[in-house]
Write a protein that holds these residues in place. Structure first.
Motif, PDB file in Angstrom:
ATOM      1  N   PHE A 107       1.170  -5.413 -11.871  1.00 41.68           N
ATOM      2  CA  PHE A 107       0.642  -4.049 -11.821  1.00 41.68           C
ATOM      3  C   PHE A 107      -0.798  -4.048 -11.322  1.00 41.68           C
ATOM      4  CE2 PHE A 107       4.109  -2.865 -14.813  1.00 41.68           C
ATOM      5  CZ  PHE A 107       4.570  -1.749 -14.145  1.00 41.68           C
ATOM      6  N   GLY A 108      -1.556  -5.089 -11.684  1.00 35.58           N
ATOM      7  CA  GLY A 108      -2.924  -5.202 -11.193  1.00 35.58           C
ATOM      8  C   GLY A 108      -2.975  -5.374  -9.690  1.00 35.58           C
ATOM      9  N   ALA A 109      -2.040  -6.169  -9.143  1.00 33.64           N
ATOM     10  CA  ALA A 109      -1.978  -6.335  -7.688  1.00 33.64           C
ATOM     11  C   ALA A 109      -1.666  -5.007  -7.002  1.00 33.64           C
ATOM     12  CB  ALA A 109      -0.928  -7.382  -7.328  1.00 33.64           C
ATOM     13  N   LEU A 110      -0.735  -4.249  -7.573  1.00 26.87           N
ATOM     14  CA  LEU A 110      -0.395  -2.944  -7.019  1.00 26.87           C
ATOM     15  C   LEU A 110      -1.604  -2.002  -7.059  1.00 26.87           C
ATOM     16  CD1 LEU A 110       1.831  -0.964  -5.977  1.00 26.87           C
ATOM     17  CD2 LEU A 110       2.269  -0.406  -8.380  1.00 26.87           C
ATOM     18  N   PHE A 111      -2.299  -1.997  -8.190  1.00 25.86           N
ATOM     19  CA  PHE A 111      -3.479  -1.150  -8.333  1.00 25.86           C
ATOM     20  C   PHE A 111      -4.561  -1.557  -7.328  1.00 25.86           C
ATOM     21  CE2 PHE A 111      -7.693  -0.528 -10.248  1.00 25.86           C
ATOM     22  CZ  PHE A 111      -7.681   0.834 -10.471  1.00 25.86           C
ATOM     23  N   VAL A 113      -4.287  -3.048  -4.396  1.00 29.86           N
ATOM     24  CA  VAL A 113      -3.927  -2.682  -3.027  1.00 29.86           C
ATOM     25  C   VAL A 113      -4.111  -1.191  -2.807  1.00 29.86           C
ATOM     26  CG1 VAL A 113      -1.988  -2.473  -1.433  1.00 29.86           C
ATOM     27  CG2 VAL A 113      -2.374  -4.618  -2.657  1.00 29.86           C
ATOM     28  N   ARG A 114      -3.675  -0.380  -3.755  1.00 30.88           N
ATOM     29  CA  ARG A 114      -3.707   1.073  -3.569  1.00 30.88           C
ATOM     30  C   ARG A 114      -5.112   1.651  -3.684  1.00 30.88           C
ATOM     31  NH1 ARG A 114       1.258   3.845  -6.761  1.00 30.88           N
ATOM     32  NH2 ARG A 114       0.179   5.649  -5.873  1.00 30.88           N
ATOM     33  N   VAL A 115      -5.939   1.079  -4.552  1.00 32.38           N
ATOM     34  CA  VAL A 115      -7.240   1.677  -4.832  1.00 32.38           C
ATOM     35  C   VAL A 115      -8.367   1.021  -4.039  1.00 32.38           C
ATOM     36  CG1 VAL A 115      -8.932   2.168  -6.651  1.00 32.38           C
ATOM     37  CG2 VAL A 115      -6.487   2.381  -7.126  1.00 32.38           C
ATOM     38  N   PHE A 116      -8.254  -0.291  -3.767  1.00 32.68           N
ATOM     39  CA  PHE A 116      -9.371  -0.998  -3.138  1.00 32.68           C
ATOM     40  C   PHE A 116      -9.035  -1.515  -1.739  1.00 32.68           C
ATOM     41  CE2 PHE A 116     -10.193  -1.455  -7.717  1.00 32.68           C
ATOM     42  CZ  PHE A 116     -11.456  -0.894  -7.779  1.00 32.68           C
ATOM     43  N   ALA A 117      -8.032  -2.415  -1.655  1.00 30.71           N
ATOM     44  CA  ALA A 117      -7.785  -3.110  -0.383  1.00 30.71           C
ATOM     45  C   ALA A 117      -7.352  -2.160   0.725  1.00 30.71           C
ATOM     46  CB  ALA A 117      -6.726  -4.194  -0.590  1.00 30.71           C
ATOM     47  N   GLY A 118      -6.384  -1.281   0.439  1.00 31.78           N
ATOM     48  CA  GLY A 118      -5.899  -0.369   1.464  1.00 31.78           C
ATOM     49  C   GLY A 118      -6.967   0.553   2.009  1.00 31.78           C
ATOM     50  N   PRO A 119      -7.682   1.296   1.128  1.00 35.56           N
ATOM     51  CA  PRO A 119      -8.760   2.156   1.638  1.00 35.56           C
ATOM     52  C   PRO A 119      -9.865   1.373   2.359  1.00 35.56           C
ATOM     53  CG  PRO A 119      -8.122   2.829  -0.563  1.00 35.56           C
ATOM     54  CD  PRO A 119      -7.398   1.547  -0.289  1.00 35.56           C
ATOM     55  N   TRP A 120     -10.165   0.170   1.905  1.00 38.11           N
ATOM     56  CA  TRP A 120     -11.212  -0.633   2.561  1.00 38.11           C
ATOM     57  C   TRP A 120     -10.806  -0.980   3.988  1.00 38.11           C
ATOM     58  CZ3 TRP A 120     -11.589  -5.719   4.397  1.00 38.11           C
ATOM     59  CH2 TRP A 120     -12.891  -6.164   4.653  1.00 38.11           C
ATOM     60  N   LEU A 121      -9.540  -1.354   4.187  1.00 36.20           N
ATOM     61  CA  LEU A 121      -9.068  -1.669   5.534  1.00 36.20           C
ATOM     62  C   LEU A 121      -9.079  -0.432   6.425  1.00 36.20           C
ATOM     63  CD1 LEU A 121      -6.085  -4.079   4.753  1.00 36.20           C
ATOM     64  CD2 LEU A 121      -8.315  -4.682   5.707  1.00 36.20           C
ATOM     65  N   ASP A 122      -8.988   0.721   5.811  1.00 37.76           N
ATOM     66  CA  ASP A 122      -9.018   1.972   6.583  1.00 37.76           C
ATOM     67  C   ASP A 122     -10.450   2.448   6.849  1.00 37.76           C
ATOM     68  OD1 ASP A 122      -7.935   4.105   7.931  1.00 37.76           O
ATOM     69  OD2 ASP A 122      -7.624   5.317   6.146  1.00 37.76           O
ATOM     70  N   PHE A 236       7.065  -3.762  -4.356  1.00 33.75           N
ATOM     71  CA  PHE A 236       8.228  -3.058  -4.910  1.00 33.75           C
ATOM     72  C   PHE A 236       9.266  -4.042  -5.439  1.00 33.75           C
ATOM     73  CE2 PHE A 236      12.559  -1.489  -4.303  1.00 33.75           C
ATOM     74  CZ  PHE A 236      12.532  -0.313  -5.053  1.00 33.75           C
ATOM     75  N   PHE A 237       9.616  -5.033  -4.630  1.00 33.14           N
ATOM     76  CA  PHE A 237      10.671  -5.957  -5.045  1.00 33.14           C
ATOM     77  C   PHE A 237      10.179  -6.973  -6.072  1.00 33.14           C
ATOM     78  CE2 PHE A 237      12.678  -4.468  -1.084  1.00 33.14           C
ATOM     79  CZ  PHE A 237      13.938  -4.176  -1.579  1.00 33.14           C
ATOM     80  N   MET A 238       8.896  -7.332  -6.035  1.00 33.96           N
ATOM     81  CA  MET A 238       8.382  -8.240  -7.055  1.00 33.96           C
ATOM     82  C   MET A 238       8.422  -7.569  -8.429  1.00 33.96           C
ATOM     83  SD  MET A 238       7.537 -11.275  -5.974  1.00 33.96           S
ATOM     84  CE  MET A 238       6.280 -11.916  -7.061  1.00 33.96           C
ATOM     85  N   LEU A 239       7.971  -6.327  -8.511  1.00 27.23           N
ATOM     86  CA  LEU A 239       7.942  -5.633  -9.800  1.00 27.23           C
ATOM     87  C   LEU A 239       9.346  -5.289 -10.289  1.00 27.23           C
ATOM     88  CD1 LEU A 239       4.810  -3.388  -9.279  1.00 27.23           C
ATOM     89  CD2 LEU A 239       5.196  -4.843 -11.259  1.00 27.23           C
ATOM     90  N   THR A 240      10.133  -4.641  -9.447  1.00 27.06           N
ATOM     91  CA  THR A 240      11.477  -4.246  -9.881  1.00 27.06           C
ATOM     92  C   THR A 240      12.399  -5.451 -10.027  1.00 27.06           C
ATOM     93  OG1 THR A 240      12.176  -3.831  -7.587  1.00 27.06           O
ATOM     94  CG2 THR A 240      11.244  -1.973  -8.827  1.00 27.06           C
ATOM     95  N   GLY A 241      12.212  -6.465  -9.162  1.00 29.98           N
ATOM     96  CA  GLY A 241      13.061  -7.647  -9.241  1.00 29.98           C
ATOM     97  C   GLY A 241      12.827  -8.455 -10.499  1.00 29.98           C
ATOM     98  N   PHE A 242      11.546  -8.705 -10.838  1.00 35.33           N
ATOM     99  CA  PHE A 242      11.263  -9.444 -12.065  1.00 35.33           C
ATOM    100  C   PHE A 242      11.674  -8.634 -13.285  1.00 35.33           C
ATOM    101  CE2 PHE A 242       8.437 -12.417  -9.741  1.00 35.33           C
ATOM    102  CZ  PHE A 242       8.906 -13.594 -10.306  1.00 35.33           C
ATOM    103  N   HIS A 243      11.528  -7.317 -13.212  1.00 34.79           N
ATOM    104  CA  HIS A 243      12.003  -6.504 -14.334  1.00 34.79           C
ATOM    105  C   HIS A 243      13.526  -6.609 -14.467  1.00 34.79           C
ATOM    106  CE1 HIS A 243      13.511  -2.809 -16.271  1.00 34.79           C
ATOM    107  NE2 HIS A 243      12.487  -3.029 -17.088  1.00 34.79           N
ATOM    108  N   GLY A 244      14.231  -6.568 -13.326  1.00 37.08           N
ATOM    109  CA  GLY A 244      15.685  -6.726 -13.377  1.00 37.08           C
ATOM    110  C   GLY A 244      16.091  -8.057 -13.980  1.00 37.08           C
ATOM    111  N   PHE A 245      15.318  -9.118 -13.672  1.00 38.40           N
ATOM    112  CA  PHE A 245      15.588 -10.426 -14.275  1.00 38.40           C
ATOM    113  C   PHE A 245      15.414 -10.362 -15.794  1.00 38.40           C
ATOM    114  CE2 PHE A 245      13.777 -14.433 -15.870  1.00 38.40           C
ATOM    115  CZ  PHE A 245      14.841 -15.297 -15.632  1.00 38.40           C
TER     116      PHE A 245
END
Length: 298
Positions: A107-111, A113-122, A236-245
Motif C-alpha cells: 500500500f505504501g508503494a501505491l501511495f 506512486v500516486r502522490v509523489f513519483a507520478g506527479p513529480w515525473l509530470d 494492481f496484481f501485486m496487491l490483489t494477487g497476494f491478497h488472493g493467496f
C-alpha cells in the motif's frame, strides 16, 4: 502444615524434525523460485526451476501436516496449560502483525506512486519542469496512458469497482459475519450451528476466489490489463494477487477447522485453533476492504 506452592505447568515437547524440515523446504522453494524467475537452465536447455519449486512446496506441505498434527495431538491429550495458550496467542498476534506490515509495504508503494513519483515525473514537483522525462506525459490515476507504451502498453480500460469487486466485497464481509456466528455457536456448545456457519464461511471464500479468477481472465483477455501494464498493472496484481493467496490459505485453514469440528474437536472453553483461524480470516477481510477502496474505487 502449609500446602506446597503450586506452579503452572509448561509443556516442553520432545525433539522434533519439523523445524529443520521446514528450513530445508523454504530454502528449496526460494532457490526454485529464483531459478524460475531468472530463466536459468541446465546444460541440456531444461529449466529445472519449476520442479525445484514444486519439490520445495511439497516439503512445506509435509511439514505443515506433520507439525500441526503433532500440536493437535498434544492439545487433545491435555498437555497444554494456560501459559502455553498465552504463548500461542502471542505468536499468532505477532504473525498477523507481520502480515499487516507486509501489506503496508505494498500500500505504501501505491501511495508513493500516486502522490509523489507520478506527479513529480509530470513536472509537478519542486523542480517545476513540465514533462521533465517524457514531454507528452500527463500523469493521472489510474495510469492508462504510460510514458513508454511501446514497452509498457497500458490497459484499454480499468476494472469497474461496482461489478465483481463489489460482489467480492459483499462476499468477504458476509463471510466475517458467518464466521463470527460460528464462533458464538462454538462458545455456546451448539455444534450443528457451528458446522453450518463454518461451512457457509468456507463456501463464501471459495466463491470469492472463483470470481477473482474470472476477474483476472477478463482483465487479461478483454481489457489488456496485465502485469506488464506499467506501474498500474504491477501494483494492481501485486496487491490483489497476494491478497488472493492469503484468502486461499485462509480457506484451507478454515477447511481444516471444519474437518476438526466434524471430528468433535474443540470445546467452548478450549478452541484457540479455531480462534486463530478466525483472527486470520478477519484480517484478510479487512485488507480486502482497504483494497476495494484504494485500488478499485479511488
Amino acid at each position: 502444615m502449609a500446602s506446597p506452592e503450586k506452579h503452572e505447568i509448561y509443556y516442553v515437547p520432545e525433539q522434533s524434525k519439523w523445524p529443520i524440515v521446514g528450513s530445508i523446504a523454504l530454502l528449496v522453494s526460494v532457490f526454485g523460485a529464483g531459478t524460475l524467475m531468472n530463466g536459468l537452465s541446465s546444460g541440456s536447455g531444461a529449466a529445472p526451476g519449476q520442479y525445484i519449486l514444486f519439490a520445495g512446496l511439497l516439503l512445506l506441505v509435509w511439514m505443515f501436516f506433520g507439525w500441526f498434527g503433532n500440536v493437535i495431538k498434544e492439545s487433545r491429550q491435555g498437555l497444554y496449560s494456560s501459559q502455553m495458550d498465552r504463548s500461542f496467542r502471542m505468536g499468532m498476534t505477532w504473525f498477523i502483525f507481520s502480515e499487516v506490515m507486509f501489506f503496508c509495504a505494498f500500500f505504501g508503494a501505491l501511495f508513493y506512486v500516486r502522490v509523489f513519483a507520478g506527479p513529480w515525473l509530470d513536472g509537478l514537483g519542486d523542480k517545476g519542469v513540465s514533462g521533465m522525462l517524457w514531454p507528452e506525459f500527463n500523469f493521472s490515476w489510474p495510469l492508462v496512458n504510460n510514458p513508454d507504451p511501446s514497452r509498457f502498453p497500458g490497459p484499454h480500460e480499468t476494472i469497474s469497482p461496482w461489478q465483481l469487486p463489489l460482489i467480492n466485497t459483499l462476499l468477504l464481509v458476509s463471510s466475517s459475519v458467518t464466521l463470527t456466528l460460528a464462533h458464538h455457536a462454538l462458545r455456546a456448545g451448539k455444534r450443528k450451528a457451528l458446522q453450518n456457519w463454518l461451512l457457509l464461511t468456507v463456501v463464501l471464500g471459495v466463491i470469492f476466489l472463483g470470481l477473482q479468477l474470472a476477474e483476472y481472465a477478463h482483465a487479461y483477455r478483454d481489457l489488456g490489463l496485465t502485469l506488464k501494464s506499467g506501474i498500474y498493472g504491477s501494483t494492481f496484481f501485486m496487491l490483489t494477487g497476494f491478497h488472493g493467496f492469503h484468502v486461499t490459505m485462509g480457506a484451507i485453514i478454515l477447511t481444516v477447522m471444519l474437518i476438526r469440528v466434524y471430528k468433535g474437536h474443540f470445546t467452548p472453553e478450549n478452541h484457540f485453533g479455531f480462534e486463530a483461524a478466525a483472527w486470520y480470516w478477519h484480517f484478510v477481510d479487512v485488507v480486502w476492504v482497504a483494497l476495494f477502496i484504494f485500488v478499485y474505487v479511488l
